[in-house]
Every structure is written in structure tokens, then in C-alpha cells.
Design a protein around this motif. Structure first.
Motif, PDB file in Angstrom:
ATOM      1  N   ARG A   1       0.816  -1.221   0.000  1.00  9.78           N
ATOM      2  CA  ARG A   1       0.000   0.000   0.000  1.00  9.78           C
ATOM      3  C   ARG A   1       0.844   1.263   0.000  1.00  9.78           C
ATOM      4  O   ARG A   1       0.368   2.333  -0.386  1.00  9.78           O
ATOM      5  CB  ARG A   1      -0.977  -0.032   1.174  1.00  9.78           C
ATOM      6  N   ILE A   2       2.099   1.151   0.430  1.00  8.32           N
ATOM      7  CA  ILE A   2       3.022   2.282   0.306  1.00  8.32           C
ATOM      8  C   ILE A   2       3.622   2.310  -1.096  1.00  8.32           C
ATOM      9  O   ILE A   2       3.639   3.347  -1.765  1.00  8.32           O
ATOM     10  CB  ILE A   2       4.136   2.195   1.365  1.00  8.32           C
ATOM     11  N   ALA A   3       4.106   1.160  -1.547  1.00  7.89           N
ATOM     12  CA  ALA A   3       4.771   1.099  -2.856  1.00  7.89           C
ATOM     13  C   ALA A   3       3.822   1.463  -3.989  1.00  7.89           C
ATOM     14  O   ALA A   3       4.234   2.080  -4.978  1.00  7.89           O
ATOM     15  CB  ALA A   3       5.346  -0.293  -3.083  1.00  7.89           C
ATOM     16  N   LEU A   4       2.552   1.087  -3.877  1.00  8.35           N
ATOM     17  CA  LEU A   4       1.567   1.389  -4.907  1.00  8.35           C
ATOM     18  C   LEU A   4       0.525   2.345  -4.350  1.00  8.35           C
ATOM     19  O   LEU A   4      -0.372   1.950  -3.600  1.00  8.35           O
ATOM     20  CB  LEU A   4       0.874   0.111  -5.401  1.00  8.35           C
ATOM     21  N   ALA A   5       0.674   3.615  -4.696  1.00  6.81           N
ATOM     22  CA  ALA A   5      -0.343   4.591  -4.314  1.00  6.81           C
ATOM     23  C   ALA A   5      -1.645   4.241  -5.032  1.00  6.81           C
ATOM     24  O   ALA A   5      -1.674   4.127  -6.257  1.00  6.81           O
ATOM     25  CB  ALA A   5       0.111   6.002  -4.696  1.00  6.81           C
ATOM     26  N   GLY A   6      -2.702   4.031  -4.270  1.00  9.95           N
ATOM     27  CA  GLY A   6      -3.973   3.638  -4.866  1.00  9.95           C
ATOM     28  C   GLY A   6      -4.162   2.137  -4.930  1.00  9.95           C
ATOM     29  O   GLY A   6      -4.964   1.647  -5.729  1.00  9.95           O
ATOM     30  N   TYR A   7      -3.443   1.401  -4.099  1.00 15.19           N
ATOM     31  CA  TYR A   7      -3.522  -0.069  -4.099  1.00 15.19           C
ATOM     32  C   TYR A   7      -4.967  -0.551  -3.996  1.00 15.19           C
ATOM     33  O   TYR A   7      -5.427  -1.345  -4.813  1.00 15.19           O
ATOM     34  CB  TYR A   7      -2.693  -0.605  -2.931  1.00 15.19           C
ATOM     35  N   ASP A   8      -5.688  -0.056  -3.012  1.00 12.10           N
ATOM     36  CA  ASP A   8      -7.064  -0.522  -2.818  1.00 12.10           C
ATOM     37  C   ASP A   8      -7.985  -0.031  -3.928  1.00 12.10           C
ATOM     38  O   ASP A   8      -8.910  -0.751  -4.338  1.00 12.10           O
ATOM     39  CB  ASP A   8      -7.581  -0.070  -1.451  1.00 12.10           C
ATOM     40  N   ALA A   9      -7.727   1.169  -4.427  1.00  9.79           N
ATOM     41  CA  ALA A   9      -8.533   1.681  -5.536  1.00  9.79           C
ATOM     42  C   ALA A   9      -8.372   0.809  -6.771  1.00  9.79           C
ATOM     43  O   ALA A   9      -9.345   0.537  -7.489  1.00  9.79           O
ATOM     44  CB  ALA A   9      -8.148   3.123  -5.849  1.00  9.79           C
TER      45      ALA A   9
ATOM     46  N   ASP B   1      -7.123  -6.804 -27.691  1.00 12.30           N
ATOM     47  CA  ASP B   1      -6.703  -5.475 -27.257  1.00 12.30           C
ATOM     48  C   ASP B   1      -7.212  -5.214 -25.842  1.00 12.30           C
ATOM     49  O   ASP B   1      -8.342  -5.571 -25.492  1.00 12.30           O
ATOM     50  CB  ASP B   1      -7.240  -4.403 -28.199  1.00 12.30           C
ATOM     51  N   ALA B   2      -6.379  -4.559 -25.040  1.00 12.17           N
ATOM     52  CA  ALA B   2      -6.705  -4.328 -23.635  1.00 12.17           C
ATOM     53  C   ALA B   2      -7.101  -2.881 -23.391  1.00 12.17           C
ATOM     54  O   ALA B   2      -6.629  -1.965 -24.069  1.00 12.17           O
ATOM     55  CB  ALA B   2      -5.512  -4.695 -22.757  1.00 12.17           C
ATOM     56  N   THR B   3      -7.959  -2.680 -22.416  1.00 16.21           N
ATOM     57  CA  THR B   3      -8.378  -1.354 -21.973  1.00 16.21           C
ATOM     58  C   THR B   3      -7.716  -1.050 -20.637  1.00 16.21           C
ATOM     59  O   THR B   3      -7.902  -1.781 -19.660  1.00 16.21           O
ATOM     60  CB  THR B   3      -9.900  -1.288 -21.797  1.00 16.21           C
ATOM     61  N   ARG B   4      -6.918   0.023 -20.596  1.00 12.60           N
ATOM     62  CA  ARG B   4      -6.306   0.402 -19.329  1.00 12.60           C
ATOM     63  C   ARG B   4      -7.323   1.162 -18.490  1.00 12.60           C
ATOM     64  O   ARG B   4      -8.001   2.069 -18.983  1.00 12.60           O
ATOM     65  CB  ARG B   4      -5.062   1.270 -19.548  1.00 12.60           C
ATOM     66  N   PHE B   5      -7.408   0.811 -17.198  1.00 14.24           N
ATOM     67  CA  PHE B   5      -8.378   1.482 -16.328  1.00 14.24           C
ATOM     68  C   PHE B   5      -7.750   2.062 -15.069  1.00 14.24           C
ATOM     69  O   PHE B   5      -8.442   2.691 -14.266  1.00 14.24           O
ATOM     70  CB  PHE B   5      -9.513   0.528 -15.939  1.00 14.24           C
ATOM     71  N   PHE B   6      -6.427   1.878 -14.896  1.00 14.13           N
ATOM     72  CA  PHE B   6      -5.774   2.415 -13.698  1.00 14.13           C
ATOM     73  C   PHE B   6      -4.297   2.613 -13.992  1.00 14.13           C
ATOM     74  O   PHE B   6      -3.691   1.823 -14.711  1.00 14.13           O
ATOM     75  CB  PHE B   6      -5.936   1.446 -12.516  1.00 14.13           C
ATOM     76  N   SER B   7      -3.726   3.679 -13.399  1.00  9.90           N
ATOM     77  CA  SER B   7      -2.303   3.946 -13.549  1.00  9.90           C
ATOM     78  C   SER B   7      -1.794   4.651 -12.299  1.00  9.90           C
ATOM     79  O   SER B   7      -2.481   5.517 -11.744  1.00  9.90           O
ATOM     80  CB  SER B   7      -2.043   4.812 -14.784  1.00  9.90           C
TER      81      SER B   7
END
Length: 238
Positions: free
Chosen positions: A25-33, A219-225
Motif C-alpha cells: 500500500r506504500i509502494a503502490l499509491a492507490g492499491y485498494d482503488a 486489445d486491452a483497456t487500461r483502467f488504472f495507472s
């Protein structure tokens, strides 16, 4: 030397499993989102209130993807696969705390170890690809997942997708993320050294797309970054 599934699993020992939830959860900001949105994307793909069996690859640690999906879709059931016993045990503890063990089948091992006739309505592969060395290993896990999916079934893929050293600003911001959570300068330096040596992410979003195409997905749809991290939804091609 390319890592085998065994020594990839060995990276996730008891010590790492015990700290995985906090560290992630620190390394990835927005882990739960990211996990919540992955659940929403699958629900949107499969249709509201539809009963479904979901394959969760690399489920060890927090089991957060299962928790998020289960809260949104109470009729879904899950098969959780992970090659690390400590990580799978950590996931089991989280599932027990959320009353989800009865809805989840736990498998210590790899996708290839599942019975050949087991098929699923959808799958997730979150936080796994960048821990596999080389494109051959990455394609192999994607192909193994595809073999267990029903026609046109959706797949969520999420993970880091840049060569870390190629993005100095993102790497510096990642270090600041740790400082934001109380890490000392020496600890930040150690964290940066570890990320530069400890994984082999695809080098671009296009590389992720190519891996999925090569493995038989569309083809993939990106939904988070989030900094190095991206998340996509794709489908098995017929």
C-alpha cells in the motif's frame, strides 16, 4: 540467470508475506482503488448479479482482489493460486477474517497444476508479471491462464510496466512516496536499490499489450495507472 517458478516463489518468504499488505500500500499509491476498480471492470464485463467462477493467479498476501470482488458480487466463487506457501497462508487469514473461505478454493502451486478440465468465467493476474524474468515466463503464465478460460472470458492484468531506470522522475517520486510514509534517507536508498534489482517488468504499455496478444488475448483497456503501475482488462480471443 532467468528465475524459475520456484525461486520466484522463494522471494515471498514468511518475512515478506507478513509485511506485504503494508508495504504494497506504500509502494503502490492507490492499491485498494486498483483492486476495487478491477472488481468493477469484471462485474461490468460479466454482467450484474451473474454467478461466476473467477481464477485469481498470484492471490497470496492480502487477497484484496477477492475481497473486493466478493463484496460487489455475492454469487461469485474464487480459485486462488499462489506458489508461495507463506503468501497463500496470509491470504487465507484475510479471507477467513472476511468470511470468504467457503467461497474460495486455495491452491498452492501454479496455474499449470490445476486440472486440465477446470474452466473459469474470468481471471485476474495482479502484481505478478514484473516478478517473472523474461518474456518467455510472462507469456507462459498468460497462456496457462488462457487455457483455463471460457471463450471471450475477461482477464485483468496489473503490474509495473517500465524499465525502472528508464524513468528517473517516476523512480524519484517512488522514493518520495516512501519518505512520505516515514522512511529515512538510508531506507529510501535501500528501497530504490531493491526495486532496481528485484524485478523484471515489461518495458512499456505496448510491451504488455504484445505479451497479451502473443498469449491469445485481444486489445486491452487500461483502467488504472500509478507511477510504474498499470492495470488493464482484456479478453480471450476465439
Amino acid at each position: 540467470m532467468k528465475s524459475t517458478p520456484l525461486n520466484t516463489a522463494e522471494k515471498f518468504d514468511t518475512s515478506r508475506a507478513n509485511e506485504y499488505g503494508q508495504q504494497s500500500r506504500i509502494a503502490l499509491a492507490g492499491y485498494d482503488a486498483c483492486q476495487d476498480l478491477a472488481a468493477c471492470m469484471l462485474a461490468a464485463s460479466l454482467g450484474h448479479a451473474r454467478s461466476a467462477n473467477i481464477l485469481v493467479v498470484g492471490a497470496g498476501g492480502t487477497a484484496q482482489e477477492i475481497i473486493a470482488m466478493a463484496a460487489l458480487e455475492p454469487t461469485w466463487r474464487f480459485t486462488a493460486v499462489d506458489p508461495s506457501e507463506p503468501m497463500l497462508e496470509a491470504a487465507a487469514q484475510q479471507l477467513k477474517a472476511n468470511n470468504l473461505l467457503e467461497r474460495t478454493s486455495l491452491h498452492l502451486g501454479h496455474v499449470e497444476d490445476l486440472a486440465a478440465d477446470e474452466s473459469y468465467d474470468a481471471a485476474t493476474l495482479i502484481g505478478v508479471l514484473h516478478h517473472l524474468d523474461g518474456d518467455v515466463a510472462k507469456r507462459q503464465v498468460l497462456q496457462s491462464i488462457r487455457a483455463h478460460l471460457k471463450p471471450e472470458a475477461p482477464l485483468i492484468v496489473a503490474g509495473n510496466h517500465y524499465a525502472y531506470a528508464s524513468q528517473p522522475l517516476l523512480l524519484a517520486a517512488w522514493g518520495q512516496r516512501w519518505r512520505q510514509h516515514g522512511a529515512s534517507p538510508d531506507e529510501v536508498k535501500a528501497k530504490l536499490g531493491k526495486i532496481l534489482q528485484g524485478a523484471d517488468p515489461p518495458h512499456s504499455e505496448a510491451a504488455v499489450q504484445q505479451l497479451m496478444h502473443d498469449a491469445g488475448f485481444g486489445d486491452a483497456t487500461r483502467f488504472f495507472s500509478s507511477l510504474f503501475w498499470g492495470a488493464w482488462l482484456t479478453r480471450k480471443t476465439t
